[in-house]
Scaffold this active site. Structure first.
Site, mmCIF file in Angstrom:
data_model
loop_
_atom_site.group_PDB
_atom_site.id
_atom_site.type_symbol
_atom_site.label_atom_id
_atom_site.label_comp_id
_atom_site.label_asym_id
_atom_site.label_seq_id
_atom_site.Cartn_x
_atom_site.Cartn_y
_atom_site.Cartn_z
ATOM 1 N N ALA A 90 0.806 -1.216 0.000
ATOM 2 C CA ALA A 90 0.000 0.000 0.000
ATOM 3 C C ALA A 90 0.840 1.267 0.000
ATOM 4 C CB ALA A 90 -0.927 -0.008 1.207
ATOM 5 N N GLY B 182 6.126 -0.372 -3.916
ATOM 6 C CA GLY B 182 6.197 -1.575 -4.716
ATOM 7 C C GLY B 182 7.638 -2.000 -4.866
ATOM 8 N N HIS C 122 -3.002 -12.334 -3.690
ATOM 9 C CA HIS C 122 -3.178 -11.514 -2.500
ATOM 10 C C HIS C 122 -1.887 -11.621 -1.710
ATOM 11 C CE1 HIS C 122 -5.509 -10.622 1.478
ATOM 12 N NE2 HIS C 122 -4.741 -9.611 1.072
ATOM 13 N N ASP C 123 -1.255 -10.497 -1.406
ATOM 14 C CA ASP C 123 0.074 -10.551 -0.788
ATOM 15 C C ASP C 123 0.069 -11.330 0.519
ATOM 16 O OD1 ASP C 123 -1.272 -8.569 0.660
ATOM 17 O OD2 ASP C 123 0.120 -6.965 0.126
ATOM 18 N N THR C 124 -1.064 -11.325 1.258
ATOM 19 C CA THR C 124 -1.111 -12.106 2.493
ATOM 20 C C THR C 124 -1.081 -13.593 2.208
ATOM 21 O OG1 THR C 124 -2.397 -10.339 3.519
ATOM 22 C CG2 THR C 124 -2.339 -12.436 4.667
ATOM 23 N N THR D 36 1.622 -2.494 6.640
ATOM 24 C CA THR D 36 0.614 -1.461 6.807
ATOM 25 C C THR D 36 -0.578 -2.012 7.585
ATOM 26 O OG1 THR D 36 1.285 -0.377 4.759
ATOM 27 C CG2 THR D 36 -0.907 0.136 5.582
ATOM 28 N N ASN E 166 -8.275 -8.803 10.530
ATOM 29 C CA ASN E 166 -7.541 -7.626 10.075
ATOM 30 C C ASN E 166 -7.346 -6.657 11.231
ATOM 31 O OD1 ASN E 166 -7.703 -8.618 7.462
ATOM 32 N ND2 ASN E 166 -8.175 -6.632 6.587
#
Length: 483
Positions: A15, A18, A236-238, A260, A297
């Protein structure tokens, strides 16, 4: 004879920044290096907060040029946001940022048609005001949506620009609140009742599926020699970060992916769709190899990032050393409160929250920083404790990966709060998971357990042992729960 070594480019978009990382992988080694890092600066336009997706794509091309010749490319990013394409495949405006205010009050409109408990039973997704479902509902009256012929989530949009081929990767699709986590397919009834056209989405892809090859124009711009395949990863990065949790096969563990956001939870084989789970705001997102990321989250290091920005970017190391001298649990805030979602005035908002709850008001930068870190550790504890109870899945260790691994104070406070050892793994966990899924698609790595064995052997790990008992944290949790 040396083992075969291949190189993979991981495009990993967060977020705030990159990066394009290069992983060199063999059956018994993995090495990660940074080829290029670039900022991710959202822009506030007259119509609202938007992602500068063209600048991000430029950063990706610069990164691939710096990476040099690779055997595959994979793309992961944050979740929920999307771009809309017209009938010619052209982008209809910059994608809306999930922190944009357009979804305020939208959830209540959705629940009037599909009550919150039935929505959770169908999709297993926690309430968050920016879920794609609510974004699409908010966009219903917009001209862009009326013109759109295709919707691509952010990593799928970049993959399309790289290859010319369209798909919807499953782990990221599971964050839209339009996927049934039991069938791992679209929740057709939910979409139908809410008037959402699932035909806007490209066909679902699984991590490891081919996603095309780099277009000739991309090869020319990056200097790469084709063909260069693009591989679908846990986009999804997670999902990629959880794949890179260095847990042993059969180990009972929780994970916290920090950055973040903090994503804290368990890896399960089936979703938990009970009303108690919904009330606790746990989500069931999909992971690799049939797994479910059962997590909560938490606002994460966004709180500290915003304070540091407001203070003019002071030295973070000095700030953390000063924060370590502040008494534990002097003041805490709800690290998942929507009040902290928007940017701006973060130090003042934290102070106001403490004042409103009758706690000592943090005044100095060190006190505010310690308040944030104690609050995050307490939120981590609540997620780990609640997850074990709701899923009936006890754990013995907590793995922490992502940007928070650099913050030794946060790691130690999390161990203290949870009363469990915390093992800090890779800072660039999402990129590692991205790279290793690409390597697995080409036969260099086996199943998820084999992937994690490779990480355990090759990545440095730091263990934090809890100090004292958890009594003070339990008391803070009880006090926090009554506020």
């Amino acid at each position: 004879m040396s083992a075969e070594v291949k190189s993979y480019a991981a495009v990993d978009l967060g977020a705030s920044s990159g990066r394009v990382m290069v992983g060199r992988v063999s059956p018994d080694s993995v090495e990660l290096s940074e080829a290029h890092r670039f900022p991710n600066r959202p822009v506030r336009l007259p119509e609202g907060l938007r992602w500068d997706i063209v600048a991000l794509y430029g950063g990706v091309l610069d990164g691939l040029r710096a990476a040099g010749q690779v055997d595959s490319v994979g793309v992961d990013s944050w979740a929920v946001d999307y771009g809309l394409l017209d009938a010619d495949g052209a982008l209809l405006g910059n994608p809306v940022h999930y922190r944009d205010g357009r979804t305020e009050g939208v959830a209540e409109k959705v629940w009037a048609t599909v009550p919150a408990d039935r929505l959770y039973a169908a999709t297993g997704l926690q309430y968050a005001p920016f879920n794609t479902l609510y974004q699409l509902t908010a966009a219903r009256s917009m001209a862009q949506l009326a013109l759109a012929k295709r919707l691509l989530l952010i990593p799928d949009l970049l993959t399309y620009w790289l290859t010319g081929e369209q798909g919807t990767e499953l782990t990221n699709a599971s964050t839209t609140q339009l996927i049934d986590p039991r069938t791992r397919d679209w929740s057709y009834e939910t979409a139908d009742r809410l008037g959402i056209d699932l035909g806007l989405f490209a066909p679902l892809r699984q991590p490891g599926d081919p996603a095309g090859t780099l277009r000739p124009q991309v090869l020319a711009e990056t200097g790469l020699t084709g063909p260069v395949p693009v591989t679908t990863v846990g986009s999804h990065d997670t999902a990629s970060a959880v794949a890179a949790v260095p847990a042993a096969a059969g180990e009972r563990f929780a994970y916290i992916c920090t950055g973040t956001w903090s994503l804290a939870g368990l890896e399960l084989r089936a979703p938990v769709l009970t009303e108690e789970s919904r009330a606790a705001n746990f989500t069931n997102e999909l992971g690799l190899d049939g797994t479910v990321r059962y997590l909560r989250n938490i606002m994460g290091l966004w709180l500290l990032q915003e304070c540091v920005r407001a203070w003019g970017e002071p030295d973070l190391g000095v700030l953390l050393r000063e924060a370590a001298t502040v008494p534990t649990l002097r003041s805490v805030v709800d690290a998942g409160d929507e009040a902290f979602l928007a940017p701006g005035r973060m130090p003042e908002r934290i102070a106001e929250a403490c004042r409103a709850s009758g706690q000592p008001v943090p005044e100095s930068r060190a006190e505010i920083t310690r308040c944030i870190l104690d609050s995050l550790a307490l939120a981590h504890r609540r997620a780990v404790v609640d997850g074990q109870r709701l899923a009936d899945h006890p754990v013995d260790v907590v793995y922490l990966v992502g940007g928070g691994t650099r913050n030794a104070l946060l790691c130690q406070l999390t161990a203290d709060a949870c009363g469990l050892p915390v093992v800090a793994g890779a800072t660039e966990a999402a990129a590692l998971g991205n790279v290793l899924v690409q390597a697995r698609a080409q036969g260099l790595v086996g199943d998820l357990a084999d992937l994690r064995r490779l990480l355990t052997r090759t990545q440095p790990l730091t263990r934090y042992t809890p100090r004292g008992d958890t009594g003070r944290w339990r008391s803070a949790e009880a006090r926090f729960a009554t506020r």
